[in-house]
Design an enzyme around this catalytic site. Structure first.
Site, PDB file in Angstrom:
ATOM      1  N   ASP A   1       0.989  -1.440  -0.191  1.00  0.00           N
ATOM      2  CA  ASP A   1       0.548   0.243   0.140  1.00  0.00           C
ATOM      3  C   ASP A   1       0.741   1.492  -0.563  1.00  0.00           C
ATOM      4  OD1 ASP A   1      -1.794   1.625   0.156  1.00  0.00           O
ATOM      5  OD2 ASP A   1      -2.416   1.508   2.789  1.00  0.00           O
TER       6      ASP A   1
ATOM      7  N   THR B   1       0.339   4.355   1.324  1.00  0.00           N
ATOM      8  CA  THR B   1       0.948   4.619   2.620  1.00  0.00           C
ATOM      9  C   THR B   1       1.243   3.704   3.394  1.00  0.00           C
ATOM     10  OG1 THR B   1      -0.909   6.380   1.917  1.00  0.00           O
ATOM     11  CG2 THR B   1      -0.407   6.035   4.474  1.00  0.00           C
TER      12      THR B   1
ATOM     13  N   ASP C   1      -2.859  -0.725   6.290  1.00  0.00           N
ATOM     14  CA  ASP C   1      -3.091  -0.455   7.666  1.00  0.00           C
ATOM     15  C   ASP C   1      -4.594   0.208   7.591  1.00  0.00           C
ATOM     16  OD1 ASP C   1      -3.352   1.920   5.993  1.00  0.00           O
ATOM     17  OD2 ASP C   1      -1.901   3.053   6.874  1.00  0.00           O
TER      18      ASP C   1
END
Length: 777
Positions: free
Chosen positions: A299, A301, A531
């Site tokens: 991902d 971020t 996350d």
């Protein structure tokens, strides 16, 4: 008793009353076994039972020293228990640090507690990403949507209103809510949800699976073969005591005592080492799993970027001024109440204008926008391609330009209606540009994975051009191969996409999962990082899930690893620990299986021979201790970060099979030539059998220890010295005859000299002509 004032919540007196009445929630399930379970699982094993029964038979003969093999088994088990308890304490300490906390309202104040401090009737504040540890019903809400797939199996978000129930185990995908707790502990719908989820997503260890297959075969073989050996010796006129001791020696030799234990200990020690580096391991086999990963899905971020977003500028469109655009965006973001990184960056940049919203639509990963309705109208904020009913070529060109420069681009628009399916007339107001900081050491980390033949794939909900720009800055290869998943029409050929592209933008949670499935169908082992709640489906599907501690509790609850510091660089430690375990266990497993293989072969041979079995149980002790037991524990914990071969059985058999053949050959030569032709007594033939078995064992040990260094050479020298000292000073204890006999020396010295060339020839023949033709799994 229900709180009389929902604005203040429970009083401290109310809380104490509920605790006294047993209306307190349970703590989060432990990630490790209890001390009692560790003792029972290590002590109460099939092979330990066999060892005890065999020791009882030896006790019956009165030859108590032949029970020494029981001490070796006890010593191995004690080491395993000690190491696992030691690892448990370290992991439990890190588990507590990673546990989610929940915000409660008590006595008019907001407090943050762990889940075991929640009591019935508490008021709990919930926001996007939270996973419910209790049952509750909604008191107030702003655009709440809940995923109850853990309970119903259906991943479609469910909108919730005031008064609706919330079930433990479900998690919030958008919105906020205040809920009153109705069920805690045993009265909650899913008491041990996290444990059950992990059972559904259990990590499998190829290493343990292979070893367990070997154990199953031995379980079937060992008892009937031992019985056949005993009956054969009795029929052929051996005394009862001799038959028992020979049978026990054969069966003890078949048991690869310590191999499963050593594997478990190695994984436990790795988990402890990783905990010290602030990586929480939820499933021990996952350490091995990550070492086998060849596709790593990132991902943007938190992995490529630090996650620290910063507002850069606004770009007005049409007749909108910069001030108007800033005011509308600020009013939107504060009214919606989202707590994600984008919302936080914008809240930090602008003051709250205190607009009052009559309707709120919080951000959703599926919608890619959020919105609110005020007296002045309804506004939305999000991805332009998800907000505009039809593409705007000019706007697309501007968005692409900013995205190619690495900006995260948000679109602000006025809409005529605010519903999930239809926004009515959309009037563009402007763009909001946010910068994303590249994570420190990202370039070095990704370069290391690439050098280890791990393909890096970037899957993000952001604009693919933005993601590709940032990924390129981080040194990820193939970033020019990007695709906007929002532009694809069903049916989507995920297999083609997975094989063709590196960067995937505007990906929905379901699409993330389907991409992971596509790589798995192509025989790849896939790891997924994430996350947020939008990563949950993919994390659950992946072979190895990695979550950031800063992420949502729902994400952490199903991940195999939780990065306590939310630092992706720590994954290098996990990769190396996994490789250390797999490579070292592959290396030392051969030592254990040599004894098993030659013992099975000798037992089969001596079933059909009148002579006594060539060993007594006591004589196997120095062989097991100095060529296998002690060195294997040292070698298993050695650093070894080489790439995995993926051929466990081939690696083992290349050493174990030639060694077992050599040992059986030498023992039969000693028996036929020394025992039959030269009429050597049993004590001498058994002594020579122990000597030659040890010699071949040390040859195999040297091969397993490669590449050699000072520590390994020193280890082998010490073990060899101890083995020789047994013959020199402890011969009587181990039922060995003196080796200081000229006639005997003239027999065994040429045999010792022949060990290396004989072993080399057998290994070359097997390795090149047989093992190279076998397809190993």
């Amino acid at each position: 008793m229900t709180p009389t004032n929902l604005e203040t919540g429970l009083t401290n007196t109310d809380v104490q009353q509920r605790i006294a009445a047993g209306q307190q929630n349970d703590p989060a399930p432990s990630l490790t076994r209890s001390v009692k379970r560790i003792f029972s699982d290590n002590l109460l094993t099939w092979f330990n039972l066999i060892n005890v029964l065999l020791a009882a038979l030896v006790f019956f003969t009165g030859s108590y020293k032949n029970m020494l093999f029981l001490g070796v088994a006890f010593f191995n088990t004690a080491i395993g228990i000690f190491q696992e308890i030691r690892s448990k304490r370290q992991i439990d300490k890190m588990s507590f640090l990673s546990e989610a906390t929940y915000q409660l309202k008590r006595e008019g104040k907001l407090i943050r507690v762990h889940q075991d401090a929640i009591v019935k009737d508490d008021l709990i504040m919930l926001s996007r990403g939270d996973q419910l540890p209790v049952d509750a019903h909604i008191v107030s809400t702003q655009g709440l949507e809940v995923d109850e797939s853990q309970i119903t199996g259906e991943s479609t978000p469910i909108a919730k209103q005031v008064g609706d129930p919330l079930t433990s185990g479900s998690f919030l995908v958008s919105g906020q809510a205040v809920a009153q707790v109705t069920g805690v502990g045993r009265t909650s719908f899913i008491r041990e949800l996290s444990s059950e989820v992990k059972t559904e997503h259990a990590s499998h260890s190829q290493l343990l699976d292979t070893i367990n297959r070997i154990i199953k075969i031995l379980t079937i073989v060992i008892v009937p073969l031992g019985a056949a050996l005993f009956i054969s010796k009795m029929v052929n006129g051996n005394s009862l005591n001799a038959a028992i001791l020979g049978t026990v020696a054969g069966m003890v030799g078949m048991i690869p005592e310590g191999l499963v234990l050593l594997t478990s200990v190695s994984l436990a020690v790795s988990a402890m080492n990783l905990a010290r580096r602030h990586v929480l391991v939820r499933e021990l086999p996952a350490i091995e799993g990550l070492a086998r990963v060849d596709v790593l899905c990132l991902d943007k971020t938190g992995t490529i970027t630090s996650g620290k977003l910063k507002f850069d500028q606004v770009v007005p469109l049409g007749n909108t001024t910069s001030d108007d655009l800033q005011t509308v965006t600020s009013g939107l973001i504060h009214a919606i109440g989202d707590e994600n990184e984008t919302a936080t960056a914008l809240k930090d940049a602008w003051p709250n204008p205190n607009w009052t919203a009559s309707k709120v639509m919080p951000f959703s990963s599926a919608r890619k926008w959020s919105g609110a309705e005020f007296d002045t109208g309804a506004y939305v904020l999000g991805a332009p391609e998800f907000i505009l009913p039809e593409p705007d070529p000019e706007l697309q060109k501007r968005v692409h330009k900013y995205a190619s420069e690495g900006y995260r681009v948000l679109f602000v628009a006025r809409v005529s209606q605010l519903t999930a399916d239809d926004l009515g007339t959309v009037t563009p107001m402007g763009l909001v540009l946010i910068t994303d900081e590249l994570r420190e050491n990202a370039t070095n980390t990704f370069a290391y994975f690439a050098n280890q033949d791990v393909a890096l794939k970037v899957i993000s909900g952001d604009n693919p051009t933005t993601v590709a720009s940032i990924a390129s800055r981080a040194g990820i290869a193939g970033c020019e191969h990007l695709v906007d998943m929002s532009t694809l029409e069903a049916p989507i050929d995920y297999d083609h996409l997975a094989a063709t592209y590196t960067v995937f933008g505007r990906v929905t949670p379901t699409q993330k999962r389907e991409l992971v499935k596509a790589w798995q169908r192509a025989d790849h082992t896939v790891a997924m990082t994430g996350d947020g709640v939008n990563d949950i489906l993919a994390l659950r599907q992946a072979d190895c899930g990695i979550a950031m501690a800063s992420g949502s509790e729902a994400t952490k609850s199903i991940a195999d690893f939780v990065l306590i510091d939310s630092n992706f660089d720590a994954m290098l430690n996990v990769l190396n620990e996994g490789r250390r375990v797999v490579n070292n266990i592959e290396r030392v497993a051969a030592l254990y299986l040599i004894k098993t293989m030659y013992s099975v072969a000798l037992s089969l041979i001596f079933v059909f021979m009148a002579s006594s079995y060539p060993f007594q149980p006591i004589q196997l002790t120095p062989i097991s201790m100095f060529t296998v037991g002690i060195p294997s524990f040292f070698l298993a914990l050695e650093p070894n970060h080489e790439r995995l071969s993926g051929q466990f059985m081939k690696q083992v058999m290349v050493i174990a099979a030639p060694a077992a053949i050599c040992i059986v050959s030498y023992i039969m030569f000693v028996f036929l030539v020394g025992g039959v032709q030269l009429q050597m007594p049993y004590v001498q033939t058994s002594t020579l059998s122990v000597m030659m078995t040890g010699a071949v064992g040390f040859m195999a040990l040297l091969m397993c220890a490669r590449p050699l260094n000072r520590m390994k050479i020193g280890l082998v020298v010490i073990m060899l010295t101890c083995f020789i000292l047994v013959f020199v000073f402890l011969g009587h204890l181990f039922s060995l005859s003196s080796i200081f006999n000229f006639r005997l020396a003239m027999f065994y010295l040429p045999l010792l000299v022949s060990v290396y060339p004989f072993f080399y020839v057998v290994q070359e023949l097997l390795g090149k002509r047989l093992f190279s033709r076998i397809r190993w799994r």
